[in-house]
Design an enzyme around this catalytic site. Structure first.
Site, PDB file in Angstrom:
ATOM      1  N   CYS A   1       0.734  -1.311   0.032  1.00 29.96           N
ATOM      2  CA  CYS A   1      -0.042   0.074  -0.134  1.00 29.96           C
ATOM      3  C   CYS A   1       0.803   1.323  -0.086  1.00 29.96           C
ATOM      4  CB  CYS A   1      -0.930  -0.221   1.199  1.00 29.96           C
ATOM      5  SG  CYS A   1      -2.472  -1.282   1.023  1.00 29.96           S
ATOM      6  N   ALA A   2       1.813   0.998  -0.621  1.00 27.98           N
ATOM      7  CA  ALA A   2       3.053   2.364  -0.706  1.00 27.98           C
ATOM      8  C   ALA A   2       3.476   2.150  -2.110  1.00 27.98           C
ATOM      9  CB  ALA A   2       3.928   2.229   0.284  1.00 27.98           C
TER      10      ALA A   2
END
Length: 466
Positions: free
Chosen positions: A389-390
């Site tokens: 999620c980055a």
């Protein structure tokens, strides 16, 4: 997958006892092993202390702020005491508000909904999506990934100094001077590299240029003390599930003015102080100006209480002790990975950067999903693989040097990028030495000998072939 429990191995210690420390899982090669939970950066296991506190309270659970009965009054006191406990844990200023939310993501979306008109937001591309994406309705400047803490501060200072004046003449004479209001959003510790960011220096830069700053402390608060006053941040956000507290609650704490002046995040009971009908048939509403303004509906009492319990447990254990022990675990993992030439650890700030127990890496010749699946199936070790999620940060760190395609692809990758993913190992106050030692041994053996089992892709995940 079925699980069983066995008596705890008391010879392996950790500063704080967590649930799941006694769980065993089956191995594809036969037999069972104690599960090594090394995915704390996603969700840390619940502290035994938190679970016990919640279990003791559960029979007394009642409605909050709405009931005259004993259990309602008790639950209300517990909920508001939890708010005070969190304020103390964060060393908040006297006028700060503590709002209970669902998570860090929810907290930052709440703050985004309270931004003054024409607010400019500055955020590094290195942020978790929870702090990268909520600002869609604002004027956003995305800053390139810095390669040193000093470069991070210089990049922010330059961006703030060069920002465009507010198009609204009204704002020029009120908040934020001629440029209007501005907000900087920054992480305290990266969820990919574990590296600590120069929060105090970034806050000073923000304030020097008339901007405010919100700290995403999701990865910092479980590992290091967070003082709103000492860091001089305007807001801080974190999640209970990363702080050893389950039940889906989070916190947004900080300055009250933007929160008080904005429309409620959700409209409904609890957020309203007074509601009356108008003669024209409409409704007039007087909203609360306290934290309740953004806590409409029945609150997550158990979630808030769990966070408060975790705050107390971490404080009583002492962060000096917790940080020292975690450094030992970090050194063990980093030394072990350094001894495997095929492993490349991902970093923005370099080997000497201060960090928490979060380390991401790639292995030459292996797809990361395949490697993570083998760690789980053959060694009983739970890690994370993918882009965490980055996505912008991981792609920046991997650059143009993707690893060789393995037999399993990355579930989060775009077509043609199936090898652009990494492995993340993360740990904390509940991690015994044996878990990280087993992890280091497993990495060495998998690289040297290969997987003992065959794997295939199923629903986007790499799994053992049956």
């Amino acid at each position: 997958m079925s699980v069983t429990t066995v008596a705890a191995d008391r010879s392996v210690c950790a500063p704080l006892a967590v649930l799941g420390r006694d769980v065993t899982v089956p191995l594809v090669t036969g037999g069972e092993v104690g599960y090594a939970a090394l995915d704390y950066a996603a969700s840390a296991p619940a502290l035994q202390r938190v679970w016990d506190d919640v279990a003791a309270y559960a029979p007394y659970y009642g409605s909050v702020h709405r009931g005259a009965g004993y259990l309602s009054q008790l639950s209300t006191d517990l909920f508001e005491n939890a708010r005070r406990t969190v304020a103390g844990f964060l060393d908040c200023r006297p006028d700060d508000q503590v709002v209970f939310t669902r998570s860090t993501t929810d907290s930052l979306n709440l703050l985004a909904a309270t931004l003054p008109a024409d607010c400019q937001v500055f955020v590094f591309e290195t942020e978790h999506h929870a702090s990268l994406l909520p600002w869609r309705d604002a004027r956003v400047t995305y800053l390139n990934a810095p390669r040193t803490p000093e470069q991070a501060v210089a990049t922010l200072e330059r961006a703030l100094a060069d920002r465009d004046p507010s198009p609204s003449s009204r704002l020029r004479s009120s908040r934020g001077g001629p440029f209007g209001p501005a907000l900087v959003c920054v992480t305290g510790a990266s969820n990919v590299t574990g590296e600590l960011w120069p929060v105090r220096e970034l806050a000073a830069a923000a304030h020097a240029h008339g901007a405010r700053i919100v700290l995403d402390a999701a990865q910092l608060a479980p590992h290091h003390p967070v003082s709103v006053r000492d860091l001089d941040v305007d807001w801080v956000a974190f999640s209970g599930h990363k702080l050893y507290a389950p039940f889906g609650a989070g916190v947004l704490a900080g300055r009250a003015d933007w929160l008080r002046e904005a429309d409620p995040y959700l409209a409904g009971g609890g957020a309203s102080r007074k509601v009356s009908r108008r003669e024209d048939g409409g409704v007039d509403v007087e909203w609360h100006d306290t934290a309740a303004r953004h806590e409409a509906g029945s609150p997550n009492v158990i979630g808030a209480y769990a966070i408060a319990s975790a705050c107390k447990a971490l404080t009583e254990a002492g962060f000096d002790t917790l940080v020292a022990r975690e450094r030992h675990l970090i050194d063990t993992v980093r030394a072990g990975l350094a001894g495997v030439p095929e492993v490349r650890v991902l970093s923005l700030f370099g080997d000497d950067a201060a960090r928490v127990g979060v380390i991401s890496f790639v292995v030459e010749g292996w797809n990361s999903s395949h490697f993570a699946a083998a760690l789980s199936a053959e060694y009983g070790i739970g890690v994370r693989d993918g882009l965490f999620c980055a996505h912008p940060l991981v792609r920046t760190l991997l650059g143009s040097d993707p690893q060789t395609q393995g037999e399993c692809g990355a579930p989060e990758a775009e077509p043609g990028e199936k090898s652009l993913n990494a492995i993340r190992v993360s740990f904390g106050a509940g991690t015994p030495d044996e878990h990280v030692e087993r992890f280091v041994t497993a990495v060495r053996e998998l690289v040297r000998d290969g997987a003992k089992w065959r794997y295939r892709t199923e629903d986007g995940r790499c799994v053992p072939a049956v």
